[in-house]
Design an enzyme around this catalytic site. Structure first.
Site, PDB file in Angstrom:
ATOM      1  N   GLY A   1       0.761  -1.207  -0.020  1.00  0.00           N
ATOM      2  CA  GLY A   1      -0.239  -0.213   0.118  1.00  0.00           C
ATOM      3  C   GLY A   1       0.766   1.194   0.132  1.00  0.00           C
TER       4      GLY A   1
ATOM      5  N   ASN B   1       1.230   3.030  -2.536  1.00  0.00           N
ATOM      6  CA  ASN B   1       0.742   4.098  -3.300  1.00  0.00           C
ATOM      7  C   ASN B   1      -0.550   4.548  -2.647  1.00  0.00           C
ATOM      8  OD1 ASN B   1       1.728   4.251  -6.261  1.00  0.00           O
ATOM      9  ND2 ASN B   1       1.938   2.206  -6.044  1.00  0.00           N
TER      10      ASN B   1
ATOM     11  N   ARG C   1     -15.025 -16.258  -9.308  1.00  0.00           N
ATOM     12  CA  ARG C   1     -14.593 -14.864  -9.261  1.00  0.00           C
ATOM     13  C   ARG C   1     -15.662 -13.866  -9.444  1.00  0.00           C
ATOM     14  NH1 ARG C   1      -9.482 -13.429 -11.394  1.00  0.00           N
ATOM     15  NH2 ARG C   1      -8.304 -15.094 -11.484  1.00  0.00           N
TER      16      ARG C   1
ATOM     17  N   ASN D   1      -6.103   2.305 -12.935  1.00  0.00           N
ATOM     18  CA  ASN D   1      -5.038   1.386 -12.260  1.00  0.00           C
ATOM     19  C   ASN D   1      -3.722   2.157 -12.368  1.00  0.00           C
ATOM     20  OD1 ASN D   1      -3.788  -0.868 -11.352  1.00  0.00           O
ATOM     21  ND2 ASN D   1      -3.471  -1.606 -13.736  1.00  0.00           N
TER      22      ASN D   1
ATOM     23  N   HIS E   1       0.064   0.669 -13.479  1.00  0.00           N
ATOM     24  CA  HIS E   1       0.749  -0.409 -13.875  1.00  0.00           C
ATOM     25  C   HIS E   1       2.150  -0.081 -14.159  1.00  0.00           C
ATOM     26  CE1 HIS E   1       1.631  -4.282 -15.885  1.00  0.00           C
ATOM     27  NE2 HIS E   1       2.145  -3.621 -16.641  1.00  0.00           N
TER      28      HIS E   1
ATOM     29  N   SER F   1       2.575   3.654 -15.722  1.00  0.00           N
ATOM     30  CA  SER F   1       1.440   4.054 -16.396  1.00  0.00           C
ATOM     31  C   SER F   1       0.099   4.341 -15.492  1.00  0.00           C
ATOM     32  CB  SER F   1       1.173   3.298 -17.799  1.00  0.00           C
ATOM     33  OG  SER F   1       2.447   3.048 -18.459  1.00  0.00           O
TER      34      SER F   1
ATOM     35  N   ASP G   1      -5.035  -4.400 -18.489  1.00  0.00           N
ATOM     36  CA  ASP G   1      -3.956  -3.596 -18.795  1.00  0.00           C
ATOM     37  C   ASP G   1      -3.942  -2.849 -20.194  1.00  0.00           C
ATOM     38  OD1 ASP G   1      -2.845  -3.908 -16.356  1.00  0.00           O
ATOM     39  OD2 ASP G   1      -1.594  -5.491 -16.827  1.00  0.00           O
TER      40      ASP G   1
HETATM   41  N1  NHR Z   1      -9.212  -5.822 -14.194  1.00  0.00           N
HETATM   42  C1  NHR Z   1      -9.719  -5.387 -15.457  1.00  0.00           C
HETATM   43  N2  NHR Z   1     -10.646  -5.827 -15.767  1.00  0.00           N
HETATM   44  N3  NHR Z   1      -8.714  -4.734 -16.130  1.00  0.00           N
HETATM   45  C2  NHR Z   1      -7.269  -4.368 -15.949  1.00  0.00           C
HETATM   46  O1  NHR Z   1      -6.945  -3.453 -16.673  1.00  0.00           O
HETATM   47  C3  NHR Z   1      -7.062  -4.594 -14.610  1.00  0.00           C
HETATM   48  C4  NHR Z   1      -8.007  -5.371 -13.654  1.00  0.00           C
HETATM   49  C5  NHR Z   1      -7.357  -5.960 -12.523  1.00  0.00           C
HETATM   50  C6  NHR Z   1      -6.314  -5.516 -12.048  1.00  0.00           C
HETATM   51  C7  NHR Z   1      -4.034  -4.428 -12.234  1.00  0.00           C
HETATM   52  C8  NHR Z   1      -3.125  -5.227 -13.294  1.00  0.00           C
HETATM   53  C9  NHR Z   1      -1.696  -4.587 -13.162  1.00  0.00           C
HETATM   54  O2  NHR Z   1      -1.534  -3.523 -13.084  1.00  0.00           O
HETATM   55  C10 NHR Z   1      -5.455  -4.791 -12.770  1.00  0.00           C
HETATM   56  C11 NHR Z   1      -5.840  -4.403 -14.052  1.00  0.00           C
HETATM   57  C12 NHR Z   1      -3.444  -8.608 -11.655  1.00  0.00           C
HETATM   58  C13 NHR Z   1      -3.182  -9.546 -12.587  1.00  0.00           C
HETATM   59  C14 NHR Z   1      -3.151 -11.130 -12.285  1.00  0.00           C
HETATM   60  O3  NHR Z   1      -2.716 -11.996 -13.297  1.00  0.00           O
HETATM   61  C15 NHR Z   1      -2.841  -8.994 -13.734  1.00  0.00           C
HETATM   62  C16 NHR Z   1      -2.766  -7.643 -14.039  1.00  0.00           C
HETATM   63  C17 NHR Z   1      -3.064  -6.738 -13.166  1.00  0.00           C
HETATM   64  C18 NHR Z   1      -3.309  -7.309 -11.825  1.00  0.00           C
HETATM   65  N4  NHR Z   1      -3.888 -11.409 -11.441  1.00  0.00           N
HETATM   66  C19 NHR Z   1      -3.995 -12.823 -10.989  1.00  0.00           C
HETATM   67  C20 NHR Z   1      -5.475 -13.225 -11.185  1.00  0.00           C
HETATM   68  O4  NHR Z   1      -5.804 -14.718 -11.088  1.00  0.00           O
HETATM   69  C21 NHR Z   1      -3.517 -13.170  -9.487  1.00  0.00           C
HETATM   70  C22 NHR Z   1      -2.267 -12.807  -9.380  1.00  0.00           C
HETATM   71  C23 NHR Z   1      -1.662 -12.753  -8.076  1.00  0.00           C
HETATM   72  O5  NHR Z   1      -2.541 -12.993  -7.110  1.00  0.00           O
HETATM   73  O6  NHR Z   1      -0.595 -12.504  -7.774  1.00  0.00           O
HETATM   74  O7  NHR Z   1      -6.613 -12.327 -11.025  1.00  0.00           O
HETATM   75  O8  NHR Z   1      -0.541  -5.238 -13.556  1.00  0.00           O
HETATM   76  C1  GAR Z   2       3.071  -1.014  -7.687  1.00  0.00           C
HETATM   77  O1  GAR Z   2       4.475  -0.681  -8.333  1.00  0.00           O
HETATM   78  C2  GAR Z   2       2.109  -1.149  -8.830  1.00  0.00           C
HETATM   79  O2  GAR Z   2       2.299  -0.377 -10.171  1.00  0.00           O
HETATM   80  C3  GAR Z   2       2.232  -2.378  -8.845  1.00  0.00           C
HETATM   81  O3  GAR Z   2       2.354  -3.069  -7.576  1.00  0.00           O
HETATM   82  C4  GAR Z   2       2.910  -2.115  -6.785  1.00  0.00           C
HETATM   83  C5  GAR Z   2       2.079  -1.954  -5.788  1.00  0.00           C
HETATM   84  O4  GAR Z   2       2.577  -1.365  -4.657  1.00  0.00           O
HETATM   85  N1  GAR Z   2       0.985  -2.918  -9.647  1.00  0.00           N
HETATM   86  C6  GAR Z   2       0.806  -4.208  -9.976  1.00  0.00           C
HETATM   87  O5  GAR Z   2       1.794  -4.738 -10.588  1.00  0.00           O
HETATM   88  C7  GAR Z   2      -0.564  -4.634 -10.662  1.00  0.00           C
HETATM   89  N2  GAR Z   2      -0.368  -5.748 -11.110  1.00  0.00           N
HETATM   90  P1  GAR Z   2       2.176  -0.717  -3.298  1.00  0.00           P
HETATM   91  O6  GAR Z   2       1.142  -1.764  -2.764  1.00  0.00           O
HETATM   92  O7  GAR Z   2       3.122  -0.311  -2.386  1.00  0.00           O
HETATM   93  O8  GAR Z   2       1.295   0.512  -3.996  1.00  0.00           O
END
Ligand code: NHR
Ligand code: GAR
Length: 215
Positions: free
Chosen positions: A14, A16, A67, A109, A111, A138, A147
């Site tokens: 957390g 951010n 989900r 979000n 990323h 981003s 993403d």
């Molecule tokens: N949901 C949607 N519909 N669209 C996006 O653009 C999203 C989203 C949810 C999260 C963050 C994203 C990132 O910034 C985000 C964007 C998790 C995964 C993932 O694979 C991918 C991208 C992002 C966040 N999650 C797995 C899952 O099964 C679990 C992975 C884990 O728990 O470590 O959900 O990167």
């Molecule tokens: C951040 O760097 C964010 O960009 C990244 O995780 C970190 C969270 O840090 N997000 C992802 O990788 C989403 N898949 P925080 O919990 O300290 O804010």
């Protein structure tokens, strides 16, 4: 002006979220963090929320059969706070189409890559492995495409290939703490709009993301 309401979703440390809390204190957010929700129990982000007297909830995805049932519960809690903006801050669960549609145009979000490069996970590792000159982070509107929603703004880091993944991650996160509350403040002052999968900033369509200069 009535304060705009922000709900922050987290899964981890957390940092951010902390940047939002700090920006709010400095009157730089143009809004108020009214709730924090984590899909993981016992993460440090929940402690940060508590210290700042922000209501915090845990909705553990492992406790739901599907989900969609997880997303429905998440949506219900979010709705109860009537937010103007929902911030994904290191939130690690992919959100369903229904969820995204419910909050369409109000979900941001951050990323950790210069999208469209490296959607998905392990972005720092991938940027280093490819010997990229620039890496960064981003902020984008969240759509059904993972993403893949339209990018609002980016901050860049010049990579020094003597640095390892954890150093790069730290540097990117530092920059994120500058970028993310600033972009949120644009939204909260009604300067940002998502329309037809594009971003409008001060009523003009962005042809490319805004590049923020790092301080
Ligand atoms: N949901 C949607 N519909 N669209 C996006 O653009 C999203 C989203 C949810 C999260 C963050 C994203 C990132 O910034 C985000 C964007 C998790 C995964 C993932 O694979 C991918 C991208 C992002 C966040 N999650 C797995 C899952 O099964 C679990 C992975 C884990 O728990 O470590 O959900 O990167
Ligand atoms: C951040 O760097 C964010 O960009 C990244 O995780 C970190 C969270 O840090 N997000 C992802 O990788 C989403 N898949 P925080 O919990 O300290 O804010």
């Amino acid at each position: 002006m009535t304060d705009k309401r922000v709900v922050v979703l987290i899964s981890g440390s957390g940092s951010n979220l902390q940047a939002f809390i700090d920006a709010e204190k400095l009157n730089k957010l143009n809004g108020k963090v009214v709730a924090v929700i984590s899909n993981k129990p016992n993460v440090f982000g929940l402690v940060r929320a508590q210290k700042a007297n922000i209501p915090a909830h845990v909705v553990e995805h492992t406790q739901f059969p599907t989900r969609n049932t997880f997303d429905d519960k998440l949506a219900e809690i979010i709705q109860s706070y009537q937010p103007d903006l929902i911030i994904l801050a290191g939130f690690m669960r992919i959100l369903s189409e229904t969820f995204v549609q419910t909050f369409n145009g109000k979900l941001l979000n951050i990323h950790p890559s210069l999208l469209p490069k490296y959607p998905g996970l392990h972005t720092h590792q991938r940027a280093l492995a490819n010997k990229d000159t620039y890496h960064g982070s981003s902020v984008h509107f969240v759509t059904e495409e993972l993403d893949g929603g339209p990018v609002i703004a980016q901050i860049k880091l010049k990579l020094n290939h003597t640095n390892d993944e954890s150093e790069v991650m730290q540097q990117v996160q530092q920059l994120e703490h500058q970028l993310y509350p600033e972009v949120a403040s644009w939204f909260l002052t009604n300067r940002l709009l998502m329309k037809d999968n594009g971003v409008y900033f001060d009523n003009k369509k962005l042809e490319e993301p805004v590049i923020i200069e790092s301080k």
